[in-house]
Enzyme design. Sequence first.
Site, mmCIF file in Angstrom:
data_model
loop_
_atom_site.group_PDB
_atom_site.id
_atom_site.type_symbol
_atom_site.label_atom_id
_atom_site.label_comp_id
_atom_site.label_asym_id
_atom_site.label_seq_id
_atom_site.Cartn_x
_atom_site.Cartn_y
_atom_site.Cartn_z
ATOM 1 N N HIS A 1 -15.740 26.725 -42.649
ATOM 2 C CA HIS A 1 -16.065 26.306 -41.272
ATOM 3 C C HIS A 1 -17.563 26.066 -41.118
ATOM 4 O O HIS A 1 -18.336 26.989 -40.852
ATOM 5 C CB HIS A 1 -15.577 27.359 -40.264
ATOM 6 C CG HIS A 1 -15.675 26.910 -38.837
ATOM 7 N ND1 HIS A 1 -14.606 26.949 -37.968
ATOM 8 C CD2 HIS A 1 -16.701 26.404 -38.126
ATOM 9 C CE1 HIS A 1 -14.969 26.482 -36.785
ATOM 10 N NE2 HIS A 1 -16.250 26.154 -36.852
ATOM 11 N N HIS B 1 -20.271 22.723 -39.707
ATOM 12 C CA HIS B 1 -20.372 21.380 -39.132
ATOM 13 C C HIS B 1 -21.503 20.607 -39.798
ATOM 14 O O HIS B 1 -22.633 21.094 -39.848
ATOM 15 C CB HIS B 1 -20.645 21.458 -37.629
ATOM 16 C CG HIS B 1 -19.522 22.100 -36.856
ATOM 17 N ND1 HIS B 1 -18.599 21.373 -36.146
ATOM 18 C CD2 HIS B 1 -19.164 23.401 -36.713
ATOM 19 C CE1 HIS B 1 -17.725 22.203 -35.576
ATOM 20 N NE2 HIS B 1 -18.043 23.446 -35.909
ATOM 21 N N ASP C 1 -23.053 17.998 -38.684
ATOM 22 C CA ASP C 1 -24.120 17.680 -37.722
ATOM 23 C C ASP C 1 -24.834 18.937 -37.213
ATOM 24 O O ASP C 1 -25.804 18.838 -36.466
ATOM 25 C CB ASP C 1 -23.588 16.837 -36.553
ATOM 26 C CG ASP C 1 -22.288 17.367 -35.984
ATOM 27 O OD1 ASP C 1 -21.635 18.201 -36.630
ATOM 28 O OD2 ASP C 1 -21.922 16.957 -34.871
ATOM 29 N N GLY D 1 -15.399 21.201 -29.804
ATOM 30 C CA GLY D 1 -15.922 20.962 -28.457
ATOM 31 C C GLY D 1 -15.634 22.133 -27.543
ATOM 32 O O GLY D 1 -15.358 23.241 -28.004
ATOM 33 N N HIS E 1 -10.492 24.830 -33.264
ATOM 34 C CA HIS E 1 -11.410 25.808 -32.658
ATOM 35 C C HIS E 1 -10.677 26.453 -31.481
ATOM 36 O O HIS E 1 -10.333 25.758 -30.513
ATOM 37 C CB HIS E 1 -12.643 25.115 -32.091
ATOM 38 C CG HIS E 1 -13.690 24.759 -33.095
ATOM 39 N ND1 HIS E 1 -13.553 23.745 -34.001
ATOM 40 C CD2 HIS E 1 -14.925 25.296 -33.311
ATOM 41 C CE1 HIS E 1 -14.651 23.662 -34.740
ATOM 42 N NE2 HIS E 1 -15.503 24.589 -34.345
ATOM 43 N N GLU F 1 -12.719 31.249 -29.346
ATOM 44 C CA GLU F 1 -14.160 31.501 -29.562
ATOM 45 C C GLU F 1 -14.744 31.855 -28.188
ATOM 46 O O GLU F 1 -14.875 33.027 -27.862
ATOM 47 C CB GLU F 1 -14.833 30.257 -30.153
ATOM 48 C CG GLU F 1 -16.329 30.435 -30.397
ATOM 49 C CD GLU F 1 -17.025 29.144 -30.843
ATOM 50 O OE1 GLU F 1 -16.448 28.058 -30.720
ATOM 51 O OE2 GLU F 1 -18.182 29.254 -31.290
ATOM 52 N N HIS G 1 -12.711 30.431 -35.598
ATOM 53 C CA HIS G 1 -13.170 31.620 -34.850
ATOM 54 C C HIS G 1 -11.997 32.560 -34.534
ATOM 55 O O HIS G 1 -11.737 33.476 -35.272
ATOM 56 C CB HIS G 1 -13.951 31.241 -33.578
ATOM 57 C CG HIS G 1 -15.114 30.346 -33.845
ATOM 58 N ND1 HIS G 1 -16.312 30.829 -34.268
ATOM 59 C CD2 HIS G 1 -15.252 28.993 -33.758
ATOM 60 C CE1 HIS G 1 -17.161 29.811 -34.435
ATOM 61 N NE2 HIS G 1 -16.538 28.702 -34.145
ATOM 62 N N ASP H 1 -21.027 27.919 -39.595
ATOM 63 C CA ASP H 1 -20.781 27.115 -38.390
ATOM 64 C C ASP H 1 -21.858 26.034 -38.195
ATOM 65 O O ASP H 1 -21.605 24.866 -38.449
ATOM 66 C CB ASP H 1 -20.677 28.030 -37.153
ATOM 67 C CG ASP H 1 -19.868 27.432 -36.020
ATOM 68 O OD1 ASP H 1 -19.234 26.380 -36.237
ATOM 69 O OD2 ASP H 1 -19.863 28.016 -34.930
ATOM 70 N N ASP H 2 -23.044 26.397 -37.692
ATOM 71 C CA ASP H 2 -24.122 25.429 -37.429
ATOM 72 C C ASP H 2 -25.470 26.007 -37.878
ATOM 73 O O ASP H 2 -26.293 26.402 -37.035
ATOM 74 C CB ASP H 2 -24.197 25.108 -35.928
ATOM 75 C CG ASP H 2 -22.951 24.407 -35.422
ATOM 76 O OD1 ASP H 2 -22.769 23.220 -35.747
ATOM 77 O OD2 ASP H 2 -22.154 25.052 -34.722
HETATM 78 ZN ZN LIG Z 1 -17.337 25.307 -35.254
#
Ligand SMILES: [Zn+2]
Length: 363
Positions: free
Chosen positions: A15, A17, A19, A184, A214, A217, A238, A295-296
């Site tokens: 998991h 992303h 971006d 999102g 997702h 979360e 999550h 994740d990010d």
């Molecule tokens: Zn995510």
Amino acid sequence: VFSLSSLCPLQVELHVHLDGSIKPETILYYGRKRGVPLPADTVEELKNIIGMDKPLSLPGFLAKFNYYMPAIAGCREAIKRIAYEFVETKAKEGVVYVEVRYSPHLLANYKVEPMPWNQPKGDITPDEVVYLVNQGLQEGERDFGVKVRSILCCMRHEPSWSSEVVELCKKYRHQTVVGIDLAGDETIDGSSLFPGHVKAYEEAVKNGIHRTVHAGEAGTAERVKEAVDNLKTERVGHGYHTVEDEALYKRLLENNMHFEVCPWSSYLTGSWNPDTEHAVVRFKRDQANYSLNTDDPLIFKSTLDTDYQMTKQKMGFTEEEFKRLNINAAKSSFLPEDEKRELLALLYKAYGMPPAASGGMLL
Ligand SMILES: [Zn+2]
């Protein structure tokens, strides 16, 4: 900055992303090259503006993307390069297999309605975005020796994009794409049941496209239930709030549902209240099927090691548990069975688990 995690010799990440994993240097480079204004001129300043140190609300978190996505979206060279550099970063982190996800629409500037990031109209379709990302990932695989597959994201607030997302999954399967996701804001009322998303997931089931969502979360256990019952998800992104519904949690444990846990992310997004026990502690206690993920990492200023350190230092996770969860991640990956077996064999070897001892764990 990056170092091989000493906590677990080889890791599987499911998991993350694309971006949310861009190098600040690359954002600055394309901002300058394309004349796209950015909120900072140096890597350090940009890191401080995009990055988070303490919890923020979901809108505060999502606003971060507005700062830098215009520098990357709608540029062929930039799209391919972020995919390539992503693989390099994962190699440095000691990742052996990763599934990276993104919304093709959010990187496009043509045949995408509404236009993301207020870009001027260009000529890069969501289809070409997937083609470019695949190229970058495959070149990265060759150069850095990390196995990489991708997952295409539907966006909760744009159900009209979802039918194209599943078609792109079908078109580019075997060229890195192995699954579909729904990302999102999950607190958008009724968004799991928007017909656009439901139909796309039905099409995915029909065509053997793997599914994750997702859910649970920021949202409640009810979102997780919808992901499982209505969208037929095979993994939960999550899923922390699942444990608030004991009956549902028990059912998912019995079905060996995989939870894609992102510990440091859950702290910074406020999806985990630090005054309470983290769901991952419960997952560990129950020997549930879960993985640890970043994740990010751009926004959370982290590497995969951050998540391992957090669970080790704050939650008492052991090397034995790290090995177990990575084996579960490999088993729950969206790879075909023969490639899964190869990946598992690599892990067993790296973890010093002879095939005989790991026999019960073989597929
Ligand atoms: Zn995510």
